[in-house]
Write a protein that holds these residues in place. Structure first.
Motif, short mmCIF file in Angstrom:
data_model
loop_
_atom_site.label_atom_id
_atom_site.label_comp_id
_atom_site.label_asym_id
_atom_site.label_seq_id
_atom_site.Cartn_x
_atom_site.Cartn_y
_atom_site.Cartn_z
N MET A 178 0.81 -1.22 0.00
CA MET A 178 0.00 0.00 0.00
C MET A 178 0.85 1.27 0.00
SD MET A 178 -3.04 -0.99 -0.39
CE MET A 178 -3.92 0.53 -0.13
N ILE A 179 2.00 1.25 -0.69
CA ILE A 179 2.83 2.44 -0.86
C ILE A 179 2.48 3.07 -2.21
CG2 ILE A 179 5.17 3.31 -1.10
CD1 ILE A 179 6.08 1.14 0.79
N GLU A 180 2.26 4.37 -2.22
CA GLU A 180 1.80 5.07 -3.42
C GLU A 180 2.96 5.29 -4.38
OE1 GLU A 180 0.22 9.52 -4.40
OE2 GLU A 180 -0.77 8.46 -2.74
N ILE A 181 2.74 4.95 -5.67
CA ILE A 181 3.70 5.15 -6.75
C ILE A 181 3.07 6.12 -7.75
CG2 ILE A 181 5.09 4.06 -8.54
CD1 ILE A 181 5.82 3.16 -5.74
N ASN A 182 3.81 7.16 -8.14
CA ASN A 182 3.29 8.17 -9.07
C ASN A 182 4.12 8.20 -10.34
OD1 ASN A 182 1.20 9.70 -7.38
ND2 ASN A 182 2.98 9.67 -6.02
N ALA A 183 3.43 8.44 -11.45
CA ALA A 183 4.10 8.61 -12.75
C ALA A 183 3.55 9.87 -13.41
CB ALA A 183 3.88 7.39 -13.64
N GLY A 243 5.38 7.94 -23.91
CA GLY A 243 5.90 9.24 -23.50
C GLY A 243 7.08 9.07 -22.57
N VAL A 244 7.59 10.20 -22.06
CA VAL A 244 8.68 10.20 -21.09
C VAL A 244 8.07 10.50 -19.72
CG1 VAL A 244 10.82 11.31 -20.38
CG2 VAL A 244 10.36 10.94 -22.81
N TYR A 245 8.42 9.66 -18.72
CA TYR A 245 7.76 9.74 -17.41
C TYR A 245 8.79 9.86 -16.29
CZ TYR A 245 3.35 8.46 -19.60
OH TYR A 245 2.23 8.45 -20.37
N THR A 246 8.37 10.59 -15.24
CA THR A 246 9.11 10.59 -13.98
C THR A 246 8.32 9.73 -13.01
OG1 THR A 246 9.97 12.83 -14.34
CG2 THR A 246 9.98 11.99 -12.08
N SER A 285 13.07 8.93 -7.26
CA SER A 285 12.45 9.03 -8.58
C SER A 285 13.39 8.52 -9.67
CB SER A 285 12.04 10.48 -8.87
OG SER A 285 13.18 11.31 -8.98
N TYR A 286 12.79 8.09 -10.78
CA TYR A 286 13.52 7.65 -11.97
C TYR A 286 12.83 8.26 -13.20
CZ TYR A 286 15.70 4.04 -9.06
OH TYR A 286 16.40 3.37 -8.09
N SER A 298 9.02 -0.77 -18.89
CA SER A 298 10.20 -0.43 -18.09
C SER A 298 10.00 -0.98 -16.68
CB SER A 298 10.38 1.10 -18.04
OG SER A 298 11.52 1.44 -17.29
N TYR A 299 11.11 -1.35 -16.03
CA TYR A 299 11.05 -1.93 -14.69
C TYR A 299 11.86 -1.04 -13.73
CZ TYR A 299 10.57 -5.53 -11.12
OH TYR A 299 10.23 -6.22 -9.99
N VAL A 300 11.24 -0.67 -12.60
CA VAL A 300 11.86 0.25 -11.65
C VAL A 300 11.90 -0.42 -10.28
CG1 VAL A 300 11.69 2.50 -10.51
CG2 VAL A 300 11.03 2.26 -12.92
N VAL A 301 13.02 -0.30 -9.59
CA VAL A 301 13.16 -0.84 -8.23
C VAL A 301 13.51 0.32 -7.28
CG1 VAL A 301 14.41 -2.42 -6.70
CG2 VAL A 301 13.89 -3.09 -9.06
N PHE A 302 12.69 0.48 -6.26
CA PHE A 302 12.96 1.47 -5.21
C PHE A 302 13.51 0.73 -3.99
CE2 PHE A 302 9.69 3.69 -7.68
CZ PHE A 302 10.29 4.94 -7.82
N GLU A 303 14.68 1.19 -3.54
CA GLU A 303 15.31 0.57 -2.37
C GLU A 303 15.08 1.47 -1.14
OE1 GLU A 303 19.21 -1.93 -2.23
OE2 GLU A 303 19.75 0.17 -1.85
N ILE A 304 14.49 0.88 -0.10
CA ILE A 304 14.19 1.60 1.14
C ILE A 304 15.11 1.05 2.22
CG2 ILE A 304 12.40 2.31 2.76
CD1 ILE A 304 11.89 3.10 -0.14
N LYS A 305 15.97 1.93 2.76
CA LYS A 305 16.97 1.49 3.73
C LYS A 305 16.65 2.04 5.11
CE LYS A 305 20.87 1.09 0.49
NZ LYS A 305 22.25 1.52 0.23
#
Length: 915
Positions: free
Chosen positions: A834-839, A864-867, A886-887, A897-904
């Motif tokens: 339930m973590i929000e991801i925005n594009a 298109g091109v996305y953040t 962000s990527y 496209s595949y994106v990985v967010f690392e939370i430390k």
């Protein structure tokens, strides 16, 4: 638990004050020095630094060198010198000191800790160990935030998870109560969460959704109240939507005339009467006309039943006209048939004229009257002029009254106004004409902790109307010490008419025809309010019981609010006056407890009756009365059915008379069907006295009213229109819905603030909407890998019934996951669901999704091109941070496209203490 914690902190504080005034001195046998310092020191919110001095006294005949070190507990930092290595040279019989000034860091727990230090003389092996205790004042606090604000449900879930991020920002462990409530869905659940100081957690409450709840669900708000054990509270709302395919903005496409018709019966003693009536509201543009009629109702008439009550109200812009039953009450009481015309513009301008001809079928009062008012601004002043003419044909008394009021200043801290008037009365029955004046002012001023007030309302003894001889004055000053306050008062209350007095129970026996001055002290923290006053009291013109020069009075008021809104509370009021000269005591006590579903009230009044028998003999008896009783309130079916029952009791102890009865009210009100049913009544149970006039009605009465509301449409002109949105897969990319192209069902969309979902035919119907422009939001519309051809945000203009087609095409995929990296020494588990991801694309169009229980997510968007970014608020005030938030991805050149967010998690620091 809470009271025990407070008691412990009070004891600890008193001990620290006592101990901090003492000096601890110690020395070892054969030692060359002694040591003294303060113990039990406390840091508070205003002062985070603890100051202490270690005094070393050289008691030897030689110069010595003292070495040592100071060890601080976790969370404290030294200000100034290096405490890890100390070396001081001290001459004979001299004293030197070591300053230990330490600063409290964040989240230091509120508990006693030791500051250890070791001292030894140079070139000796003998060391001396010491310590003193430090503490931090308890400072509770917390932050809370929902993990998701809005939840959209398409299919019925077995469980809906409501998440809240909760952090204990205080320095004491705290037990939090989490209460989720929604009345319509019958949700009222409490959960307990215990958090140590400085710790946080994400708590997910599994809310089970029953079939009954699911059938009721459309657009609901679930309220979460987070309460600390230290009385602090926070409020959070979850918006829960179950999209519909058909929604009505208005119930009808036409203007409606709301009408209601009623019928009923009323009984008083053995008299039974039937009633009927109705009301309606007619609106045409800026014009509004309301009509009301009832054949009979209870009222202040000779037979206690008013007849043929008719009221008409007409409004147009700033104008208001009323006709039918009308009343005037400024100086005379006139109730009957009449009319009132008024014009109002803002708060400073108002003009009105009203006329009433009394009707014996409506009221026992016999006056006819005409009144004119003018309220207007003159620079910064607001002036109100009133003129009133009254005619009492029965008693042959005519009167004219004028009054002028000027509002000079009206601010938050200062209020000043004044008034002056006059009146003339012509009594034709005794051929006497008289007149008098009225005057007064109102003043209030708040300056820092001081509050001053003074007001006077004076009418001469020959002033016309029911205010004849009225003299009301209140003067006082108070000084606030925070929540406690202290003040002085002086008041006068003189009346000649009893219209507004409690002449039955006499609970206001000490409030009229009186003059008193004294002191008052009180305490008010918002929920608990108390005051005690006392002084000199004089009263005249009531009865022979008050023939003393003066009385000594006391006033006691106590009120405790049980809830924050004050709907549940307990209050007690006691007024007492005592005279030494005639040994007389007057008492009026009232106690009430109003809780959620029940309550009780009672009043006790004790008044002396002093009889002068001649020859200096005086006999005295007391009239003591008690009245009151309990009551219960109830409601069922989402407050559609509600009511109350009250037991009423009155007893006079002198004559030992008792009267009791039961009063009840039962109401059914269905807004959905427009049906209203009300049954009220009173039934006497006991009456020991056959004489009339005792309080509490000795005659039974009852009233049954049944009302039905309807809306009559005016079908000559359509006011609202229908919008039909058709969503389909545009296989041939011609932007036209062809017969063989499939529609897209179960597709979410937003139309302005309304969240909807297409039916199995790919259609939503938004019915009876106003003309204008509507925003179509397709950001969260998902149908496998399809996206809207014309973008996620579109605009629709409504001027008549409209069909709007929305073509979809194949989209590009954004996939990814959340990787949680915890510290090796941590046992805390952080969920990635339930973590929000925005594009967001280059034109500003935004899309969002949420991670699943495994931290994975996917989102389909146009090319298109996305953040692609992470919602950082999910990790606010926690030990976890995103390595990258962000990527930027190119979905022109790639289909996915595949994106990985690392939370430390922040690594823990290991501190090695001096040994």
């Amino acid at each position: 638990m809470k009271k025990a914690q407070h008691l412990l902190w009070i004891i600890a504080f008193l001990m620290s004050v006592t101990l901090s005034l003492k000096v601890t001195a110690s020395s070892h046998q054969d030692s060359t020095f002694t040591v003294s310092y303060r113990d039990s020191l406390v840091s508070n919110k205003q002062n985070k630094i603890i100051y202490n001095n270690i005094f070393i006294n050289n008691i030897s005949p030689d110069t010595i060198v003292i070495n040592g070190y100071v060890s601080l507990p976790n969370g404290w930092k030294s200000l100034g010198g290096n405490l890890s290595h100390i070396s001081i040279q001290i001459p004979p019989a001299a004293v030197r000191n070591i300053s230990v000034n330490i600063l409290k860091q964040m989240n230091v727990p509120a508990s006693w800790q030791k500051v250890n230090f070791v001292l030894w003389q140079q070139n000796t092996a003998d060391s001396q160990r010491y310590f003193y205790n430090i503490n931090v004042e308890a400072q509770p606090g917390f932050r809370s935030e929902q993990t998701i604000q809005e939840i959209t449900l398409v299919d019925k879930p077995d469980v809906m998870h409501l998440g809240v991020h909760l952090k204990n920002t205080g320095n004491v462990s705290d037990l939090f109560t989490l209460q989720w409530k929604n009345y319509d869905l019958n949700i009222d659940v409490n959960e307990k969460v215990n958090l140590p100081a400085g710790k946080d957690t994400v708590y997910y409450f599994p809310l089970k959704i029953s079939t009954a709840q699911w059938n009721k669900l459309y657009k609901e708000t679930i309220h979460l109240t987070v309460r600390s054990s230290y009385s602090n509270s926070a409020y959070i709302d979850y918006k829960v939507n179950r999209p519909q395919s058909t929604v009505k903005q208005n119930q009808s496409a036409y203007n409606n005339i709301p009408l209601s018709f009623e019928a009923g019966a009323m009984i008083y003693g053995n008299h039974l009467a039937y009633t009927y009536g109705g009301r309606g509201l007619f609106q045409f543009g800026e014009h509004s006309l309301s009509l009301y009629y009832r054949s009979k109702q209870f009222g202040a008439t000779q037979g206690l039943i008013q007849k043929n009550i008719f009221i008409a109200n007409y409004d147009y812009r700033n104008w208001h006209v009323q006709a039918g039953q009308t009343s005037l009450s400024d100086n005379f009481i006139a109730i009957g048939n009449g009319a009132r015309i008024s014009y109002k513009e803002g708060d400073k301008t108002e003009y009105s004229i009203a006329a009433v001809i009394h009707d014996p079928a409506m009221s026992i009062f016999q006056s006819d009257g005409i009144q004119a008012k003018a309220k207007y601004g003159v620079d910064k002043l607001v002036v109100t002029n009133t003129a009133e003419v009254n005619a009492d044909k029965i008693n042959q008394i005519d009167a004219v009254v004028v009054n002028n009021n000027v509002q000079i200043i009206k601010k938050d801290d200062l209020r000043v106004s004044a008034n002056i008037g006059g009146g003339v009365e012509d009594n034709k029955a005794i051929k006497h004409t008289s007149g008098d004046i009225s005057m007064g002012y109102d003043f209030a001023y708040n300056f820092k902790k001081w509050a001053f007030y003074s007001n006077v309302d004076f009418h001469g003894k020959d002033f016309p109307g029911y205010k004849k001889g009225l003299n009301m004055q209140n003067h006082g000053v108070t000084y606030s010490f925070g929540k406690p306050y202290l003040g002085a008062i002086y008041s006068i209350s003189q009346i000649r008419r009893n219209y507004f007095r409690d002449t039955l129970f006499n609970t206001d026996i000490l409030n009229y025809n009186s003059r008193k001055y004294g002191l008052i002290a009180g305490y008010n923290n918002g929920r608990f309010n108390s005051s005690v006053g006392g002084g000199i009291y004089k009263q005249t013109g009531v009865s022979s019981m008050f023939n003393s020069d003066h009385y000594y009075y006391t006033d006691i008021n106590i009120e405790q609010k049980i809830d924050k809104l004050g709907t549940s509370k307990v209050s007690f009021t006691s007024q007492n006056a005592y005279s030494n000269s005639i040994s007389s005591l007057v008492t009026s006590d009232m106690l009430s407890a109003n809780l959620k579903f029940f309550g009780v009230s009672g009043a006790y009044v004790r008044t002396p009756i002093v009889n002068n028998e001649g020859n200096g003999k005086v006999s005295r008896v007391y009239n003591e009365t008690f009245n009151g009783g309990p009551y219960v309130t109830f409601h069922f079916f989402r407050k559609t059915l509600f009511g109350n029952v009250r037991y009423m009791f009155y007893k006079t102890l002198k004559d030992n008379y008792t009267r009791t009865g039961i009063e009840a009210n039962l109401t059914y009100n269905s807004i959905k069907t427009g049906t209203f049913v009300q049954l009220t009544g009173y039934m006497p149970l006991r009456d020991d006295n056959v004489l009339q006039g005792l309080p509490i009605n000795q005659t039974r009465y009852g009233l049954l009213t049944v009302s039905q509301s309807v809306k009559l449409p005016v079908i000559t002109h359509r006011k609202f229109y229908d919008l039909k949105v058709v969503v389909y897969y545009d296989a041939n990319s011609n932007n036209i819905k062809d017969k063989d192209e499939k529609t897209l069902g179960a597709m979410n969309m937003g139309i302005n603030d309304e969240i909807m979902m297409t039916d199995e035919n790919g259609i939503v119907d938004y019915e009876n909407v106003k003309e204008g422009s509507y925003k179509l939001d397709l950001v969260n519309s998902k149908s496998e890998d399809l996206v809207p051809v014309d973008g996620p945000i579109q605009s629709i203009t409504i001027k008549n019934n409209t069909v709007y087609q929305v073509p979809f095409k194949k989209g590009r995929a954004i996939n990814g996951s959340i990787k949680i990296v915890s510290d090796n020494f941590s046992t805390y588990k952080y969920g990635a669901n339930m973590i929000e991801i925005n594009a967001e694309d280059s034109t500003g169009h935004k899309y969002k999704t949420f991670t699943d229980e495994n931290g994975n997510f996917n989102l389909f968007v146009p090319e298109g091109v996305y953040t692609v970014s992470l919602n950082e608020d999910a990790f606010a005030d926690s030990d976890f941070k995103a390595a990258r938030v962000s990527y930027t991805i190119d979905l022109f050149s790639h289909e996915n496209s595949y994106v990985v967010f690392e939370i430390k998690q922040k690594k823990r620091k290991i501190r090695f203490l001096n040994q």
